[in-house]
Motif scaffolding. Structure first.
Motif, PDB file in Angstrom:
ATOM      1  N   GLY A  21       1.141  -1.591  -0.161  1.00 37.69           N
ATOM      2  CA  GLY A  21      -0.059  -0.076  -0.141  1.00 37.69           C
ATOM      3  C   GLY A  21       1.080   1.050  -0.550  1.00 37.69           C
ATOM      4  O   GLY A  21       0.448   2.395  -0.839  1.00 37.69           O
ATOM      5  N   SER A  22       1.772   1.317   1.087  1.00 39.29           N
ATOM      6  CA  SER A  22       2.949   2.696   0.898  1.00 39.29           C
ATOM      7  C   SER A  22       3.486   2.608  -0.655  1.00 39.29           C
ATOM      8  O   SER A  22       3.309   4.370  -0.772  1.00 39.29           O
ATOM      9  CB  SER A  22       3.669   2.631   1.853  1.00 39.29           C
ATOM     10  N   TYR A  23       3.698   1.748  -0.871  1.00 39.29           N
ATOM     11  CA  TYR A  23       5.258   1.496  -1.800  1.00 39.29           C
ATOM     12  C   TYR A  23       3.489   1.909  -3.154  1.00 39.29           C
ATOM     13  O   TYR A  23       4.037   2.713  -3.944  1.00 39.29           O
ATOM     14  CB  TYR A  23       5.665   0.397  -2.099  1.00 39.29           C
ATOM     15  N   LEU A  24       2.508   2.107  -2.841  1.00 37.26           N
ATOM     16  CA  LEU A  24       1.380   1.628  -4.028  1.00 37.26           C
ATOM     17  C   LEU A  24       1.445   3.639  -4.132  1.00 37.26           C
ATOM     18  O   LEU A  24       2.063   4.550  -5.073  1.00 37.26           O
ATOM     19  CB  LEU A  24       0.507   1.250  -4.644  1.00 37.26           C
ATOM     20  N   ILE A  25       1.230   4.306  -2.855  1.00 40.22           N
ATOM     21  CA  ILE A  25       0.746   5.659  -3.041  1.00 40.22           C
ATOM     22  C   ILE A  25       2.530   6.189  -3.335  1.00 40.22           C
ATOM     23  O   ILE A  25       1.792   7.287  -3.961  1.00 40.22           O
ATOM     24  CB  ILE A  25       0.470   5.868  -1.410  1.00 40.22           C
TER      25      ILE A  25
ATOM     26  N   PHE B 103       6.817  14.735  -1.216  1.00 38.80           N
ATOM     27  CA  PHE B 103       7.503  14.333  -0.512  1.00 38.80           C
ATOM     28  C   PHE B 103       6.991  13.712   1.257  1.00 38.80           C
ATOM     29  O   PHE B 103       7.217  13.118   1.660  1.00 38.80           O
ATOM     30  CB  PHE B 103       9.053  14.594  -0.647  1.00 38.80           C
ATOM     31  N   THR B 104       6.614  15.176   1.737  1.00 34.78           N
ATOM     32  CA  THR B 104       6.352  15.338   2.718  1.00 34.78           C
ATOM     33  C   THR B 104       4.478  14.367   2.822  1.00 34.78           C
ATOM     34  O   THR B 104       4.452  13.960   3.825  1.00 34.78           O
ATOM     35  CB  THR B 104       5.635  16.894   2.690  1.00 34.78           C
ATOM     36  N   ILE B 109       2.359   9.403   4.609  1.00 35.49           N
ATOM     37  CA  ILE B 109       1.357   8.563   4.678  1.00 35.49           C
ATOM     38  C   ILE B 109       2.173   7.477   4.533  1.00 35.49           C
ATOM     39  O   ILE B 109       1.583   5.896   5.522  1.00 35.49           O
ATOM     40  CB  ILE B 109       0.846   7.889   3.133  1.00 35.49           C
ATOM     41  N   THR B 110       3.348   6.887   3.970  1.00 30.91           N
ATOM     42  CA  THR B 110       3.948   6.106   4.073  1.00 30.91           C
ATOM     43  C   THR B 110       4.324   5.639   6.152  1.00 30.91           C
ATOM     44  O   THR B 110       4.271   4.747   6.309  1.00 30.91           O
ATOM     45  CB  THR B 110       5.681   6.043   3.523  1.00 30.91           C
ATOM     46  N   GLY B 111       4.320   6.756   6.840  1.00 31.75           N
ATOM     47  CA  GLY B 111       4.033   6.320   7.970  1.00 31.75           C
ATOM     48  C   GLY B 111       3.455   5.755   8.836  1.00 31.75           C
ATOM     49  O   GLY B 111       3.076   5.189   9.549  1.00 31.75           O
ATOM     50  N   TRP B 122      -3.361   4.600  12.945  1.00 32.31           N
ATOM     51  CA  TRP B 122      -2.721   5.062  11.631  1.00 32.31           C
ATOM     52  C   TRP B 122      -2.222   6.304  11.593  1.00 32.31           C
ATOM     53  O   TRP B 122      -0.524   7.598  11.773  1.00 32.31           O
ATOM     54  CB  TRP B 122      -3.739   5.776  10.623  1.00 32.31           C
ATOM     55  N   TRP B 123      -2.575   7.146  12.848  1.00 30.86           N
ATOM     56  CA  TRP B 123      -2.063   8.970  12.998  1.00 30.86           C
ATOM     57  C   TRP B 123      -2.037   8.601  14.739  1.00 30.86           C
ATOM     58  O   TRP B 123      -2.750   8.512  15.759  1.00 30.86           O
ATOM     59  CB  TRP B 123      -3.493   9.639  12.746  1.00 30.86           C
TER      60      TRP B 123
END
Lengths: 58, 246
Positions: A21-25, B103-104, B109-111, B122-123
């Motif tokens: 999911g994170s790589y796709l986003i 990038f921010t 999101i990846t975090g 998630w947060w």
């Protein structure tokens, strides 16, 4: 690092949703940015060539 | 032989130079990404505690580093443009902003995608996450402020003030994990002591960070060229460029 099989690789130790999911986003964000840049370039060229024509006539 | 330091300070000479450099940086970004991803998934081992979820680190940390690094660069260029009144400096600041914002967003999101499996949420209004979110708002604020003002030179000045004031937020993000010690873990890679990460994991992450850096240079230079042309369309060099093109 040997995953053994494709399905293990996709499953990613049960965390596939989060990792892929994170790589796709990230991929989507980069593709969107490159797309925006290309669109910006296209519209700019159209406007500037027209600007030049008007300049020549004017 | 005296060096003309300002040779590439004028858009007319910088435009062709950037044009030659951009494909090189795109190529470097692509190669480094492929190598980085290979190391991230096929060389770096499974993590003892987190299993496979930690592999998000290979894009989360580079994106977070770039989000801070690009903001500092943006504030520097904006400040230079303000002080020296050099058009190209302000153009560089505006060319960097969208990439920094991207990038921010990716870092946040990846975090979150990494936090859910490992922290269970998630947060969290934790010092690091909150200051990174503020960074995103600063980027968006800079972009909308500079877009809202019609006179380009005045927009540069207003944007420069905002960028410089906002720059205080970057060290806050960097040190937040130490000062407040809330949910987000401390730095595994720091300038003062050896990294507390396995070699291959570290290598994968650093290569991905380099790839992100090359990508940012390529995109920012391309965007800077567009901004230059747009602003200087009635000058001789821009007309020449347009004639060659059409």
């Amino acid at each position: 690092m040997n995953w053994g099989s494709w399905s293990n690789f996709i499953d990613m130790g049960g965390r596939g949703f989060y990792v892929w999911g994170s790589y796709l986003i990230t991929l989507i964000c980069i593709v969107l940015e490159l797309g925006q840049l290309a669109r910006h370039k296209r519209t700019l060229w159209q406007r500037l060539t027209q600007f030049m024509k008007l300049n020549k006539q004017g | 032989m005296s060096i003309n330091w300002f040779k590439y300070a004028s858009p007319a000479t910088f435009y062709p130079l950037a044009g030659k450099l951009i494909p090189l940086f795109y190529a470097l970004a692509a190669i480094l990404t492929v190598v980085g991803l290979y190391i991230s998934f096929f060389v770096a081992p499974t993590d003892a505690t987190q299993g496979e979820a930690y592999r998000i680190i290979f894009i989360h940390v580079p994106a977070a580093w770039m989000s801070m690094f690009i903001y500092l660069l943006m504030a520097m260029w904006a400040g230079l443009g303000l002080v020296l009144n050099t058009r190209l400096s302000s153009i560089m600041a505006q060319a960097l902003a969208p990439t920094g914002a991207m990038f921010t967003f990716v870092a946040l999101i990846t975090g979150a995608f990494w936090g859910k499996p490992t922290w269970g949420t998630w947060w969290e209004w934790d010092a690091r996450m909150t200051s990174e979110l503020i960074l995103l708002f600063l980027y968006i604020g800079y972009m909308s402020l500079t877009a809202a003002i019609d006179d380009v030179r005045r927009a540069d000045k207003a944007g420069a003030i905002l960028a410089l004031v906002g720059a205080v937020n970057v060290p806050i993000i960097y040190f937040s994990v130490k000062w407040w010690n809330t949910l987000h873990q401390g730095a595994s890679v720091s300038l003062t002591r050896a990294p507390s990460m396995a070699k291959t994991m570290l290598l994968g992450m650093l290569i991905m960070a380099l790839a992100a850096w090359m990508y940012s240079i390529a995109v920012a230079l391309s965007r800077a060229r567009l901004l230059m042309l747009e602003r200087e369309k009635s000058t001789a060099w821009a007309q020449e460029v347009l004639e060659q093109k059409s």
